[in-house]
Design an enzyme around this catalytic site. Structure first.
Site, PDB file in Angstrom:
ATOM      1  N   CYS A   2     -57.759  -4.763  74.693  1.00  0.00           N
ATOM      2  CA  CYS A   2     -57.011  -5.924  75.138  1.00  0.00           C
ATOM      3  C   CYS A   2     -56.109  -5.518  76.293  1.00  0.00           C
ATOM      4  CB  CYS A   2     -56.149  -6.561  74.059  1.00  0.00           C
ATOM      5  SG  CYS A   2     -57.059  -7.106  72.635  1.00  0.00           S
ATOM      6  N   ARG A  27     -60.649  -3.628  79.523  1.00  0.00           N
ATOM      7  CA  ARG A  27     -60.045  -3.380  78.213  1.00  0.00           C
ATOM      8  C   ARG A  27     -60.570  -4.342  77.143  1.00  0.00           C
ATOM      9  NH1 ARG A  27     -55.445  -0.151  79.050  1.00  0.00           N
ATOM     10  NH2 ARG A  27     -54.762  -0.578  76.935  1.00  0.00           N
ATOM     11  N   TRP A  75     -60.171  -7.996  73.316  1.00  0.00           N
ATOM     12  CA  TRP A  75     -61.235  -7.300  72.596  1.00  0.00           C
ATOM     13  C   TRP A  75     -60.952  -7.600  71.122  1.00  0.00           C
ATOM     14  CZ3 TRP A  75     -61.825  -3.351  68.965  1.00  0.00           C
ATOM     15  CH2 TRP A  75     -63.120  -2.817  68.859  1.00  0.00           C
ATOM     16  N   ASN A  99     -51.539  -6.495  72.285  1.00  0.00           N
ATOM     17  CA  ASN A  99     -52.607  -5.488  72.248  1.00  0.00           C
ATOM     18  C   ASN A  99     -52.258  -4.532  71.117  1.00  0.00           C
ATOM     19  OD1 ASN A  99     -54.385  -3.364  72.738  1.00  0.00           O
ATOM     20  ND2 ASN A  99     -53.180  -2.562  74.435  1.00  0.00           N
ATOM     21  N   GLY A 100     -53.148  -4.402  70.136  1.00  0.00           N
ATOM     22  CA  GLY A 100     -52.870  -3.511  69.008  1.00  0.00           C
ATOM     23  C   GLY A 100     -53.251  -4.199  67.712  1.00  0.00           C
ATOM     24  N   GLU A 459     -74.976  12.764  75.081  1.00  0.00           N
ATOM     25  CA  GLU A 459     -74.351  11.891  76.079  1.00  0.00           C
ATOM     26  C   GLU A 459     -75.401  10.980  76.731  1.00  0.00           C
ATOM     27  OE1 GLU A 459     -71.606  10.811  76.854  1.00  0.00           O
ATOM     28  OE2 GLU A 459     -71.653  10.204  78.950  1.00  0.00           O
ATOM     29  N   LYS A 463     -75.093   6.983  76.666  1.00  0.00           N
ATOM     30  CA  LYS A 463     -75.099   6.136  77.875  1.00  0.00           C
ATOM     31  C   LYS A 463     -76.156   5.059  77.751  1.00  0.00           C
ATOM     32  CE  LYS A 463     -72.100   6.721  79.260  1.00  0.00           C
ATOM     33  NZ  LYS A 463     -71.064   7.651  79.049  1.00  0.00           N
ATOM     34  N   GLU A 466     -75.215   2.393  75.111  1.00  0.00           N
ATOM     35  CA  GLU A 466     -74.052   1.598  75.531  1.00  0.00           C
ATOM     36  C   GLU A 466     -74.410   0.491  76.505  1.00  0.00           C
ATOM     37  OE1 GLU A 466     -71.521   4.845  77.090  1.00  0.00           O
ATOM     38  OE2 GLU A 466     -69.890   3.673  76.277  1.00  0.00           O
ATOM     39  N   HIS A 482     -86.295  19.408  61.264  1.00  0.00           N
ATOM     40  CA  HIS A 482     -85.590  19.272  59.985  1.00  0.00           C
ATOM     41  C   HIS A 482     -85.394  17.807  59.594  1.00  0.00           C
ATOM     42  CE1 HIS A 482     -85.001  23.564  60.009  1.00  0.00           C
ATOM     43  NE2 HIS A 482     -84.475  23.482  61.219  1.00  0.00           N
ATOM     44  N   LYS A 581     -62.917  -0.244  77.537  1.00  0.00           N
ATOM     45  CA  LYS A 581     -62.780   1.106  78.082  1.00  0.00           C
ATOM     46  C   LYS A 581     -61.666   1.909  77.423  1.00  0.00           C
ATOM     47  CE  LYS A 581     -63.396   3.653  82.187  1.00  0.00           C
ATOM     48  NZ  LYS A 581     -64.660   4.209  81.714  1.00  0.00           N
TER      49      LYS A 581
HETATM   50  C1  F6R Z   1     -68.525   6.183  76.632  1.00  0.00           C
HETATM   51  C2  F6R Z   1     -67.080   6.165  76.638  1.00  0.00           C
HETATM   52  C3  F6R Z   1     -66.376   6.376  75.350  1.00  0.00           C
HETATM   53  C4  F6R Z   1     -65.090   7.175  75.586  1.00  0.00           C
HETATM   54  C5  F6R Z   1     -64.258   7.239  74.305  1.00  0.00           C
HETATM   55  C6  F6R Z   1     -63.006   8.073  74.491  1.00  0.00           C
HETATM   56  O1  F6R Z   1     -69.059   5.926  77.888  1.00  0.00           O
HETATM   57  O2  F6R Z   1     -66.481   5.966  77.649  1.00  0.00           O
HETATM   58  O3  F6R Z   1     -67.163   6.989  74.394  1.00  0.00           O
HETATM   59  O4  F6R Z   1     -65.429   8.452  76.017  1.00  0.00           O
HETATM   60  O5  F6R Z   1     -63.889   5.953  73.925  1.00  0.00           O
HETATM   61  O6  F6R Z   1     -62.220   7.554  75.506  1.00  0.00           O
HETATM   62  P1  F6R Z   1     -61.140   8.431  76.234  1.00  0.00           P
HETATM   63  O7  F6R Z   1     -61.834   9.501  76.978  1.00  0.00           O
HETATM   64  O8  F6R Z   1     -60.427   7.476  77.143  1.00  0.00           O
HETATM   65  O9  F6R Z   1     -60.242   8.980  75.178  1.00  0.00           O
END
Ligand code: F6R
Length: 586
Positions: A2, A27, A75, A99-100, A459, A463, A466, A482, A581
Site C-alpha cells: 500500500c 506498492r 494491496w 499501510n500496515g 531465481e 521471475k 511472477e 530424489h 514491490k
Molecule cells: C521478486 C522480488 C521479491 C523481493 C522480496 C524481498 O522479484 O522482488 O521476491 O525480492 O519481496 O524484497 P526486498 O529485497 O525489498 O526485501
C-alpha cells in the site's frame, strides 16, 4: 505494501496526490482512492477498484477539489479488492489512509460495534476511523483522539488522517511502515521519496512510533511519549528521482537492459568497510525472495574466498525460530526496498537477543534497514520500478561478490569485466524473445542448476512465475532424481544452466537423465560447453565467464525470458497480479 500520500497546499491537491500515487503504484494496485476536505469543510472522496487509471476515470466523472487531501493505492490484506474496502476509509467526519495491519482489529471492532459504530467494510483500517470518531464524539480534540488511537491499536502502520474539525491539519504516524515528510511549495507526506520527487526538495524521515501534526504554517513531530522533537530536513536523495521508461514499453525491460551500467555504477561507488571481517567467525545472511537468492549465491563466495562458514535464512521463518547466533557472527541483511517487514523483524530478533555487527545491503537510501544496521552498502541502481526485481538483484550479487573477493585483485578485475559480458547477453534479445515463444503456452517449467547456479535456477523460476503466471520450479540439478524428476514429461520444458566449468560433467549427466524422460529442453551454456552437449538440444550460447561469477551472467537471459514470455501472454509485466514491490506486511 500500500502506498499513501497526503498533501497540504495553497492550491487544489487532487492532481498532485494522483501523481504521487502513480509513483507508489508499485506498492499495490488492487484499488486506489483520494479524499479531500472541500471548501465547505466537508470530506469528499472518490475510490475505484483496480489500477490507478480507474481512479483517474472516476475522478473525471466525479471531480473533487480541496487544499488538503490524502490518497492511497492498495494491496489488499483484510477484505477483497472492492470499492467499499478501498481507502480512504471514512467514519462520519474522519478519513484515514493506512499501510500496515491492525492486529487487534477484531477486539476493537467488537467494542466499537457495542458502542453503536456501524462497520461498512471488511478492512482492519475501519476500526481506526471509528476509534477516532468515537473519541471526537466523546468531546476529545483531534490531537487527543489521534493520540488515543495510537495508544490503542497494535500492529504496523503508516497513517494519514483528515479531520473535518481540524481542516488545515494532517495527522500522520508510523510504526514499521515507512513514512516521509516532504517540504517544497507544499507540505507532503508519502510512503517513500519517489512520490515526492517534483514536489519536495527536502525530506524528514519519520522513525517508528513518531507522529506529526502538519499544516502549512507548522510541522510538529512527536516521539512515542508525545514529546515534541526536532528532526533535521535532508535533501531528497537523487537516486529516488526516476526518469520514466526511457522509450521502453515496460520498466522491467528498461531495468533489465540497464544492468551493464547499474553494475558499473554500483561497483564504482562501493566501499567495503575496513576490517569488516576482522574477528568474524560466522556470517548469517537474512533476506526474502530474490534477495534471499542473492544471499544463497553469496554463501558459495563467502565460504570459498573468505573461508567463513555462512548461513542463509529466509527472514520470515527465521524470526519465529528460537535461532541461535554464535559469537562473532556478522549479520548480512539483504533487502532491495530496505522496508521488508519480515527481514526487519528477523533483524530485530537478532538485535534484541544477540550482540553482533550488522551490515545491510539495500537499494533505497535512508530506508528503515539503514537505520538498524551498523554498516550499509548501497546497490546504486536508481529506483527499480518494475515489481519483479532485476537490476537490483545483479547489483546485490556484485556487492556480495565484491565483499567476498575484496582481497583478490585478479578476481576483482574479472568482476569489473562483468558489465561488458552482461551487455553482450543483453544484445541477444531477439534470440531470447524467440525462445520465449516456445514456452509461452506451457503449464509448467523446471529450472536446473548446480553450485552457485542453483540459486539462479531458483531465481529464474521465480521471475517466470511472477510475471508470466506459469508454474515454475528451480532445483539443484543433482536433486531431481530424489523426487522432482517425476514432474518431467514431454510437455514440461526443462531449462538447464550449464557453463563449461568444474560442474559441467555432473550437469551433463543430469541433463541426460532429464532428457531420457522429456523432450523439451533448453540449455544455457558457453561455446565450449555447446560443443560437448548433444547437438539436437536447443541451446542459448552466452559468453564464457570466469566460473566464480557465472551467476551474475546467467540470470540475465532468464530475466529476459520471463519478460518476453509474460509479454506474449498479455500480462502487465510491471505490475503482476497479486504482487507489490515493498512488502510491509507479514
Ligand atoms: C521478486 C522480488 C521479491 C523481493 C522480496 C524481498 O522479484 O522482488 O521476491 O525480492 O519481496 O524484497 P526486498 O529485497 O525489498 O526485501
Amino acid at each position: 505494501m500500500c502506498g499513501i500520500v497526503g498533501i497540504i497546499s495553497k492550491h487544489d491537491v487532487v492532481e498532485k496526490i494522483v501523481s504521487g500515487l502513480e509513483m507508489l503504484e508499485y506498492r499495490g494496485y488492487d484499488s486506489a482512492g483520494v479524499a479531500v476536505i472541500d471548501q465547505d469543510g466537508v470530506i469528499d472522496r472518490v475510490r475505484a477498484v483496480g489500477k490507478l487509471q480507474n481512479l483517474k476515470s472516476a475522478l473525471n466523472d466525479q471531480p473533487i477539489k480541496g487544499f488538503i487531501g490524502i490518497g492511497h493505492t492498495r494491496w489488499a490484506t483484510h477484505g477483497k479488492a472492492t470499492v467499499a474496502n478501498s481507502h480512504p476509509i471514512l467514519s462520519k467526519t474522519v478519513c484515514v489512509v493506512h499501510n500496515g495491519i491492525i492486529e487487534n482489529c477484531k477486539e476493537l471492532k467488537f467494542e466499537l460495534q457495542k458502542d453503536g459504530y456501524q462497520f461498512l467494510t471488511d478492512t482492519d483500517t475501519e476500526v481506526v476511523a471509528h476509534l477516532l470518531q468515537q473519541q471526537l464524539d466523546r468531546g476529545k480534540s483531534p490531537r487527543e483522539a489521534f493520540r488515543y488511537m495510537l495508544a490503542t491499536v497494535s500492529g504496523t502502520y503508516a497513517f494519514a488522517v483528515l479531520f473535518e474539525s481540524s481542516p488545515h491539519t494532517l495527522f500522520v504516524a508510523r510504526r514499521r511502515s515507512p513514512l516521509v515528510l516532504g517540504f517544497g511549495e507544499d507540505i507532503c507526506v508519502a510512503s517513500d521519496t519517489t512520490a515526492l520527487s517534483g514536489l519536495s526538495q527536502e525530506v524528514i524521515y519519520l522513525d517508528d512510533n513518531e507522529y506529526a501534526e502538519i499544516s502549512l504554517s507548522s510541522v510538529e513531530i512527536f516521539n512515542g511519549n508525545y514529546e515534541l522533537i526536532k528532526k533535521d530536513k535532508v535533501p531528497i536523495p537523487e537516486s529516488t528521482i526516476h526518469t520514466g521508461k526511457g522509450g521502453y514499453d515496460y520498466y522491467m525491460l528498461k531495468e533489465i537492459m540497464e544492468q551493464g551500467s547499474t553494475l558499473r555504477h554500483t561497483m564504482q561507488h562501493l566501499s567495503i568497510p575496513d576490517n569488516l571481517f576482522d574477528d568474524v567467525s560466522r556470517i548469517l545472511i537474512l533476506a526474502c525472495g530474490t534477495s534471499y537468492y542473492a544471499g544463497m549465491t553469496a554463501r558459495y563466495w563467502f565460504e570459498e574466498y573468505l573461508h567463513i562458514p555462512t548461513d542463509v535464512e529466509i527472514a520470515s521463518e527465521y524470526r519465529y525460530r528460537k535461532a541461535i547466533v554464535q559469537p562473532n557472527t556478522l549479520v548480512v541483511v539483504i533487502t532491495q526496498s530496505g522496508e521488508t517487514i519480515d527481514t526487519l523483524e528477523a533483524l530485530d530478533y537478532v538485535r534484541s537477543n544477540y550482540n553482533c555487527r550488522v551490515l545491510a545491503i539495500s537499494n533505497v537510501k535512508n530506508s528503515a534497514v539503514s537505520r538498524m544496521a551498523d554498516y550499509i552498502l548501497y546497490t546504486d541502481t536508481g529506483t527499480e520500478v518494475g515489481v519483479a526485481s532485476t537490476k537490483t538483484f545483479t547489483a546485490q550479487l556484485a556487492v556480495l561478490a565484491s565483499m567476498a573477493v575484496h582481497n583478490n585483485e585478479f578476481l576483482l578485475r574479472e568482476l569489473r569485466n562483468m558489465p561488458l559480458l552482461i551487455e553482450e547477453v543483453l544484445s541477444m534479445q531477439a534470440q531470447i524473445k524467440s525462445l520465449a515463444s516456445s514456452i509461452v503456452d506451457v503449464n509448467s517449467v523446471l529450472f536446473l542448476g548446480r553450485s552457485s547456479l542453483y540459486p539462479i535456477a531458483l531465481e529464474g523460476a521465480l521471475k517466470l512465475k511472477e510475471v508470466s503466471y506459469i508454474h515454475a520450479e528451480g532445483f539443484a540439478a543433482g536433486e531431481i532424481k530424489h523426487g522432482p524428476i517425476a514432474l518431467i514429461d514431454d510437455t514440461v520444458p526443462v531449462i538447464c544452466l550449464c557453463p563449461y566449468d568444474s560442474m559441467f560433467e555432473k550437469m551433463s549427466s543430469n541433463i541426460q537423465v532429464a532428457l531420457a524422460r522429456g523432450k523439451r529442453m533448453l540449455i544455457l551454456t558457453d561455446a565450449e560447453g555447446a560443443t560437448r552437449l548433444p547437438g539436437e538440444i536447443t541451446k542459448l550460447i552466452v559468453p564464457s565467464v570466469h566460473p566464480v561469477f557465472s551467476a551474475l551472467l546467467y540470470v540475465v537471459p532468464l530475466q529476459m525470458l520471463a519478460y518476453y514470455t509474460a509479454l506474449m501472454r498479455g500480462n502487465d509485466v510491471d505490475k503482476p497480479r497479486n504482487l507489490a514491490k515493498s512488502v510491509t506486511v507479514e
